[in-house]
Design an enzyme around this catalytic site. Structure first.
Site: not given
Length: 442
Positions: A86, A283, A299, A396
């Site tokens: 990302e 998130k 994991d 962004h």
């Protein structure tokens, strides 16, 4: 339809797997076959190693592997490896690290290191008899019967912390658990925990048949459903925090430190009461967390499941971070449940995992927990800082600019032109394409 069904796929060689796949599931078999083989490692031994990590492997799926430098954690400087695709995540983490470098950096601590597992079983007999038998006999027997399994872990300072009988009959008829907490030291400990739990189930099944306090009907009513660790580890917890005087919160946007602190705290409090915001808020935390977890061979699916359960522990999904302003001091912190390991699994097999752990100075599992928590806190600070000042899209979209240009095969000269073109503008896909056409028409 017939050609899309296959028997014995796992027994085919890698090339034969690819040929069957592209011939039956793609429109351009040559193109897809070239893509899949292009990502093989030139070192045949290294390629074979990667293939043995999983099943039916036909290629490698690469992710960018970046470094976020200048993290001052408990007065020690770290460069944190992050594996993530990302845009802006590594840049944002690095920006946070630099912001806090001259303000004391990040402080961390371990609030707990226990992991949980359960034997889930049904018992239709007298609950009080079961509880008494467990307390007076079975609990000690469970410790005894797992001594061979726990011996090496105990020598390393770990082992079984506690074993309890949990009555869940109010939620599901006749349902009980044997719950055990474990300290697995520097390993994630899944195999160790599950081995102990399966021995518990065998011991329970054997010992109840010998117990004189139960009737034959009660003995026969006991059925073990399953024995398995839990990925929810609320007592395996790391804290990361940052704090400074409000007047030190100087932001390049020009907002005053007092307004910055107030708006920042309001943003956190909104995420603490509003699940729609909390989901996106958390998130962003996991952007930082997962990228380090992946880079160190842990994991990330288990970490994600645990973290989001923890965020819901009050009965409502809430922010994982918290903010406080008291006597002119700004404080921002994160408590994160993390079950991580630095031995076992991929830690001695995957070359980039080995490199990551060396870059982090070969941390213990507890130290890695703290580093990962810092990455999550830094990411959240960067996101909230943008949101309450310039807005999220400016940064962004500038990071996304190269993705847009690469999709349209821009040359290096064109890329340099656009970086300069958008210095004082907000990037938009439409403007990039329009300006690119004008540039090329010239």
């Amino acid at each position: 339809m017939k050609n899309k069904i296959i028997e014995g796929f796992s027994r085919l060689g890698k090339i034969d797997k690819i040929k069957w796949l592209v011939n039956n599931y793609t429109d351009n078999s040559e193109e897809v076959q070239n893509i899949l083989t292009q990502y093989w490692n030139e070192d045949a031994a290294l390629q074979k190693l990667h293939e043995e990590f999983s099943e039916n492997t036909i290629s490698n799926f690469y992710m960018p592997y970046g470094i976020a430098p200048n993290f001052l954690i408990n007065n020690e400087v770290f460069a944190i490896p992050m594996a993530i695709e990302e845009s802006s995540v590594v840049a944002a983490a690095s920006k946070s690290a630099k912001f806090w470098l001259d303000k004391g950096g990040f402080k961390t601590s371990i609030l707990g290191a226990s992991k949980l597992g359960h034997v889930h079983f049904i018992f239709k007999g007298n609950p009080e008899k079961l509880k008494s038998w467990f307390a007076l006999y079975l609990q000690e027997e469970l410790y005894k019967q797992t001594k061979d399994i726990t011996r090496n872990m105990v020598l390393r300072g770990g082992g079984i912390n506690a074993i309890e009988l949990i009555d869940k009959t109010s939620e599901l008829e006749c349902y009980y658990q044997i719950q055990a907490s474990f300290d697995t030291r520097d390993s994630m400990g899944a195999n160790f925990i599950n081995s102990c739990l399966e021995q518990f189930s065998q011991t329970l099944k054997y010992e109840i048949q010998k117990a004189e306090s139960f009737t034959e009907d009660e003995k026969n009513s006991m059925q073990i459903i399953m024995s398995i660790l839990s990925n929810y580890t609320p007592d395996c917890l790391a804290r990361a925090e940052i704090s400074c005087k409000i007047e030190d919160l100087i932001d390049e946007s020009g907002i005053s430190p007092q307004e910055f602190a107030w708006k920042f705290k309001q943003a956190v409090e909104i995420a603490e009461i509003e699940p729609y915001r909390a989901t996106t808020h958390n998130k962003g935390i996991m952007n930082g967390v997962d990228s380090v977890v992946i880079a160190t061979g842990n994991d990330f699916r288990a970490v994600e499941a645990c973290v989001h359960t923890y965020a819901s522990r009050s009965g409502k999904y809430r922010s994982l971070t918290h903010c406080e302003i008291d006597n002119g001091i700004f404080k921002f912190w994160l408590d994160l449940p993390l079950s991580l390991g630095v031995v076992g699994g991929l830690t001695k097999l995957h070359p980039l995992v080995i490199a990551s752990l060396q870059i982090l100075n070969k941390p213990s599992a507890e130290k890695l927990m703290q580093i990962v928590a810092v990455a999550g806190l830094a990411q959240n600070f960067a996101a909230l800082r943008s949101l309450v000042t310039t807005g999220i899209q400016k940064g962004h979209m500038k990071m996304h600019l190269l993705n847009i240009l690469n999709q349209h095969a821009a040359t290096e000269e064109e890329k340099n032109y656009f970086v300069n073109f958008f210095k004082d503008k907000t990037v938009s896909h439409h403007v990039v394409i329009s300006e690119l056409e004008k540039l090329r028409n010239k």
